[in-house]
Enzyme design. Structure first.
Site, PDB file in Angstrom:
ATOM      1  N   GLY A 191      10.630  -1.199   8.400  1.00 34.29           N
ATOM      2  CA  GLY A 191      10.811   0.105   8.805  1.00 34.29           C
ATOM      3  C   GLY A 191      10.720   1.259   7.796  1.00 34.29           C
ATOM      4  O   GLY A 191      10.197   0.825   6.732  1.00 34.29           O
ATOM      5  N   CYS A 192      11.074   2.396   8.296  1.00 32.15           N
ATOM      6  CA  CYS A 192      11.418   3.540   7.204  1.00 32.15           C
ATOM      7  C   CYS A 192      12.034   3.013   5.910  1.00 32.15           C
ATOM      8  O   CYS A 192      13.248   2.516   6.322  1.00 32.15           O
ATOM      9  CB  CYS A 192      11.713   4.535   8.260  1.00 32.15           C
ATOM     10  SG  CYS A 192      12.142   5.854   6.926  1.00 32.15           S
ATOM     11  N   PHE A 193      11.367   3.287   5.043  1.00 35.35           N
ATOM     12  CA  PHE A 193      12.015   2.762   3.533  1.00 35.35           C
ATOM     13  C   PHE A 193      13.615   3.434   3.366  1.00 35.35           C
ATOM     14  O   PHE A 193      14.118   3.102   2.396  1.00 35.35           O
ATOM     15  CB  PHE A 193      11.186   2.761   2.510  1.00 35.35           C
ATOM     16  CG  PHE A 193      10.378   3.924   2.337  1.00 35.35           C
ATOM     17  CD1 PHE A 193      10.575   5.023   2.643  1.00 35.35           C
ATOM     18  CD2 PHE A 193       8.962   3.550   1.695  1.00 35.35           C
ATOM     19  CE1 PHE A 193       9.590   6.218   2.632  1.00 35.35           C
ATOM     20  CE2 PHE A 193       8.121   4.808   1.539  1.00 35.35           C
ATOM     21  CZ  PHE A 193       8.431   5.950   1.754  1.00 35.35           C
TER      22      PHE A 193
END
Length: 242
Positions: free
Chosen positions: A63-65
């Site tokens: 997902g979002c880093f």
């Protein structure tokens, strides 16, 4: 993730307010919007630290880093954690292009660690338990698209073997409510993301997306793995200035 850099709207403000109220009341273990963390067993198969080995690298996408990087920055034994892209080519390793979802890239984090302090298997345990939900296909929470897929980019055959065995082990144990969809994608290069994405959770602790979706992950790391939690994160910006 482009939407996260825009206004979150009334729904987001409501969720943020609810999360803050719960946190202040001390009643919340997990906040609205946060991926659920859980206790899972350590992998039965793991790497053996070589006497002369000082650093190893793992590349993980979940997902979002921002949140994945933030979790591993607070993990003992980790020397560096860099947000970036993996799965596509160098020409498309740009935030504005990756966000379109057709580059083959996933938002990923390159983790440099000391194998004498923490093993690759233990990194995977944190990855599956705290950093993201491995049962969500091509998404994490509100972020949808192949760029948010759950993926492991092994550096060698040993890492690939450990990852594959661990996924099988967790599925057989029914550690999650659904099957793990994490892909193992070998032979893929990693490209660091733009500077403004690095250390994002640390530099923006009150950013609404961070409060709702990522700070609960740190709380889970501290609660579930107190022996591995490090209060002071290792920062990309600090290493760049050395």
């Amino acid at each position: 993730m482009n939407k996260k850099l825009q206004t979150i709207g009334w729904v987001g403000l409501f969720a943020l307010t609810a999360a803050l109220l719960l946190a202040l009341s001390g009643l919340a273990i997990s906040k609205p919007g946060a991926e659920e963390s859980r206790v899972i067993p350590a992998p039965a198969l793991d790497e053996q630290a070589k006497p002369d080995s000082r650093e190893e690298v793992a590349v993980l996408a979940g997902g979002c880093f921002w949140g994945v990087q933030g979790v591993f920055q607070h993990l003992k034994g980790v020397r560096n954690a860099v947000s970036g892209y993996a799965g596509g080519n160098k020409q498309t390793a740009r935030y504005d292009m990756v966000g379109l979802g057709n580059t083959g890239h996933a938002e990923a984090v390159r983790i440099t660690y000391d194998p004498k302090e923490i093993s690759y298997g233990r990194l995977l345990q944190i990855y599956f338990s705290v950093a993201h939900n491995p049962t969500e296909l091509n998404r994490q929470g509100p972020d949808i698209g192949t760029q948010y897929r759950s993926a492991i980019f092994p550096m060698d055959d040993e890492q690939a073997k450990i990852a594959k065995a661990y996924i099988g082990e967790l599925n057989r144990a029914r550690a999650f409510d659904a099957a793990i969809v994490t892909k193992i994608e070998p032979d893929q290069a990693f490209y660091p993301a733009e500077n403004y994405h690095q250390d994002f959770m640390v530099l923006n602790p009150n950013y609404p997306y961070i409060v709702i979706h990522d700070r609960p992950k740190l709380e889970s790391l501290k609660r579930l793995f107190p022996d591995l939690y490090r209060a002071e994160p290792v920062l990309v910006s600090a290493q760049a200035s050395n």
